[in-house]
Design an enzyme around this catalytic site. Structure first.
Site, PDB file in Angstrom:
ATOM      1  N   SER A 139     -86.905 -70.148 -79.142  1.00  0.00           N
ATOM      2  CA  SER A 139     -88.427 -70.501 -78.270  1.00  0.00           C
ATOM      3  C   SER A 139     -89.362 -70.571 -79.888  1.00  0.00           C
ATOM      4  O   SER A 139     -89.313 -70.368 -81.134  1.00  0.00           O
ATOM      5  CB  SER A 139     -88.506 -68.738 -78.339  1.00  0.00           C
ATOM      6  N   TYR A 152     -89.442 -60.203 -78.164  1.00  0.00           N
ATOM      7  CA  TYR A 152     -89.032 -61.578 -77.347  1.00  0.00           C
ATOM      8  C   TYR A 152     -88.903 -62.980 -79.223  1.00  0.00           C
ATOM      9  O   TYR A 152     -87.734 -63.246 -79.089  1.00  0.00           O
ATOM     10  CB  TYR A 152     -89.710 -62.550 -76.858  1.00  0.00           C
ATOM     11  N   LYS A 156     -86.145 -64.199 -80.860  1.00  0.00           N
ATOM     12  CA  LYS A 156     -85.671 -66.036 -80.551  1.00  0.00           C
ATOM     13  C   LYS A 156     -84.727 -65.782 -81.963  1.00  0.00           C
ATOM     14  O   LYS A 156     -84.625 -67.267 -82.559  1.00  0.00           O
ATOM     15  CB  LYS A 156     -86.701 -65.988 -80.100  1.00  0.00           C
TER      16      LYS A 156
HETATM   17  P1  NAD Z   1     -87.138 -68.370 -66.151  1.00  0.00           P
HETATM   18  O1  NAD Z   1     -87.228 -66.935 -66.130  1.00  0.00           O
HETATM   19  O2  NAD Z   1     -86.801 -69.018 -65.820  1.00  0.00           O
HETATM   20  O3  NAD Z   1     -85.042 -68.848 -65.901  1.00  0.00           O
HETATM   21  C1  NAD Z   1     -84.574 -67.392 -67.241  1.00  0.00           C
HETATM   22  C2  NAD Z   1     -83.145 -68.173 -66.072  1.00  0.00           C
HETATM   23  O4  NAD Z   1     -82.615 -66.883 -67.327  1.00  0.00           O
HETATM   24  C3  NAD Z   1     -82.717 -67.567 -65.119  1.00  0.00           C
HETATM   25  O5  NAD Z   1     -82.276 -68.265 -64.515  1.00  0.00           O
HETATM   26  C4  NAD Z   1     -82.125 -65.966 -64.759  1.00  0.00           C
HETATM   27  O6  NAD Z   1     -81.139 -65.866 -63.821  1.00  0.00           O
HETATM   28  C5  NAD Z   1     -81.421 -66.263 -66.146  1.00  0.00           C
HETATM   29  N1  NAD Z   1     -81.422 -63.871 -66.500  1.00  0.00           N
HETATM   30  C6  NAD Z   1     -81.777 -63.649 -66.102  1.00  0.00           C
HETATM   31  N2  NAD Z   1     -81.130 -62.932 -67.090  1.00  0.00           N
HETATM   32  C7  NAD Z   1     -80.556 -62.776 -67.121  1.00  0.00           C
HETATM   33  C8  NAD Z   1     -79.156 -62.196 -67.512  1.00  0.00           C
HETATM   34  N3  NAD Z   1     -78.611 -60.513 -67.712  1.00  0.00           N
HETATM   35  N4  NAD Z   1     -77.852 -62.703 -67.388  1.00  0.00           N
HETATM   36  C9  NAD Z   1     -77.913 -63.572 -66.901  1.00  0.00           C
HETATM   37  N5  NAD Z   1     -79.031 -64.740 -67.043  1.00  0.00           N
HETATM   38  C10 NAD Z   1     -79.559 -64.526 -67.294  1.00  0.00           C
HETATM   39  O7  NAD Z   1     -86.785 -69.000 -67.428  1.00  0.00           O
HETATM   40  P2  NAD Z   1     -87.051 -70.418 -68.056  1.00  0.00           P
HETATM   41  O8  NAD Z   1     -88.847 -70.577 -68.597  1.00  0.00           O
HETATM   42  O9  NAD Z   1     -86.373 -71.271 -67.576  1.00  0.00           O
HETATM   43  O10 NAD Z   1     -86.875 -70.034 -69.364  1.00  0.00           O
HETATM   44  C11 NAD Z   1     -85.308 -70.993 -70.649  1.00  0.00           C
HETATM   45  C12 NAD Z   1     -84.693 -70.589 -71.724  1.00  0.00           C
HETATM   46  O11 NAD Z   1     -86.472 -70.925 -72.342  1.00  0.00           O
HETATM   47  C13 NAD Z   1     -85.353 -69.069 -71.992  1.00  0.00           C
HETATM   48  O12 NAD Z   1     -84.320 -68.476 -73.122  1.00  0.00           O
HETATM   49  C14 NAD Z   1     -86.428 -68.904 -72.698  1.00  0.00           C
HETATM   50  O13 NAD Z   1     -86.999 -67.753 -73.329  1.00  0.00           O
HETATM   51  C15 NAD Z   1     -86.578 -69.696 -73.618  1.00  0.00           C
HETATM   52  N6  NAD Z   1     -87.808 -70.476 -73.469  1.00  0.00           N
HETATM   53  C16 NAD Z   1     -88.769 -71.192 -72.325  1.00  0.00           C
HETATM   54  C17 NAD Z   1     -89.998 -71.669 -72.872  1.00  0.00           C
HETATM   55  C18 NAD Z   1     -91.219 -71.797 -71.242  1.00  0.00           C
HETATM   56  O14 NAD Z   1     -92.645 -72.050 -71.887  1.00  0.00           O
HETATM   57  N7  NAD Z   1     -91.023 -71.543 -70.590  1.00  0.00           N
HETATM   58  C19 NAD Z   1     -90.610 -71.842 -74.126  1.00  0.00           C
HETATM   59  C20 NAD Z   1     -90.000 -70.851 -75.275  1.00  0.00           C
HETATM   60  C21 NAD Z   1     -88.494 -70.870 -74.700  1.00  0.00           C
END
Ligand code: NAD
Length: 246
Positions: A139, A152, A156
């Site tokens: 991230s 976080y 990251k």
């Molecule tokens: P989300 O919350 O929609 O999805 C998270 C996923 O992780 C879900 O499928 C959930 O089932 C899974 N999960 C949660 N706990 C778990 C566990 N203990 N074991 C296995 N799986 C588990 O999140 P997102 O926004 O789709 O984010 C996905 C990735 O992208 C993450 O690593 C997040 O940090 C990163 N990210 C997201 C953004 C954003 O703006 N959404 C920005 C930067 C980075």
């Protein structure tokens, strides 16, 4: 030969988008999820509708034994793993002075230790195959920091250091390891932000909008499958509308 991918946290958001993008490009996909079996099964159905095979696997990837079991299940089904996408992630946001040790540990355990556990288990298979692509979802918070996200951001940033070290260790064996650092992407994670915060954030994004899941999934698909990416390893690719420029 049909390639096989394992995507952690593939049941929704960015992970779901990655599963579908890979399936659309002809890959069979193991969809790992933390708790929502129904959502993961829906992703598997969508993969099947694209003419590929999917498999939903519930496993909390912050635990070594669950990860070992998950990887065993994928191997029993397809006998290989070509692509690992470490996508599962959570937030437990609080300002440092209010952050409890549980908030710290939960985030580090899943977002950083989970990446180590899955990479460690899957790289053993990729070493035997003498090929593989590993993509870690970091991230921009891990690059520039973010108030309220010390846990976080630390996890990251850790993923970035991990990516570079492992890329060096595995390069001679035909395995590439890269990180993708999304900025603000339209998902459940960012839907929780208040209107005022969103307004402020948009002003700092040169492209003036949040990114889409499809855009992040497209970048991961490129790193996972394209020929050009054969020669890319140890890199952090920002996908953030220009928020971070270095
Ligand atoms: P989300 O919350 O929609 O999805 C998270 C996923 O992780 C879900 O499928 C959930 O089932 C899974 N999960 C949660 N706990 C778990 C566990 N203990 N074991 C296995 N799986 C588990 O999140 P997102 O926004 O789709 O984010 C996905 C990735 O992208 C993450 O690593 C997040 O940090 C990163 N990210 C997201 C953004 C954003 O703006 N959404 C920005 C930067 C980075």
């Amino acid at each position: 030969m049909t390639k096989v991918a394992l995507v952690t946290g593939g049941s929704r958001g960015i992970g779901r988008g990655i599963c579908l993008a890979l399936a659309r490009s002809g890959v069979n996909v193991a969809v790992n999820y933390g708790s929502s079996a129904t959502a993961a099964e829906e992703v598997v159905e969508a993969i099947n509708a694209l003419g590929r095979e999917g498999l939903a696997i519930g496993a909390d990837v912050s635990f070594p034994d669950r990860v070992e079991e998950m990887v065993k299940t994928v191997m029993e089904r397809w006998g290989r793993i070509d692509i690992l996408v470490n996508n599962a992630g959570i937030t437990r946001d609080r300002l440092l002075l209010r952050m409890k040790v549980e908030d710290w540990e939960q985030v580090i355990n899943l977002n950083l230790t989970g990446v180590f556990l899955c990479t460690s288990a899957v790289s053993k298979i990729m070493l035997k195959q003498k090929a593989g692509r590993i993509i870690n979802i970091s991230s921009i918070a891990g690059i520039m920091g973010n108030a309220g996200q010390a846990n976080y951001s630390a996890a990251k940033a850790g993923v970035i250091g991990f990516t570079r070290s492992v890329a060096r260790e595995l390069a001679s064996r035909g395995i590439t390891v890269n990180a993708v650092a999304p900025g603000f992407i339209d998902t459940d994670m960012t839907a929780a932000l208040g209107e005022e915060v969103v307004k402020g954030v948009l002003q700092s994004i040169p492209l003036g909008r949040f990114g889409t899941v499809a855009e992040v999934a497209g970048l991961v698909e490129f790193l996972a499958l394209s020929e050009a990416a054969n020669y890319i390893t140890g890199q952090v690719l920002n996908i953030d509308g220009g928020l971070v420029m270095s």
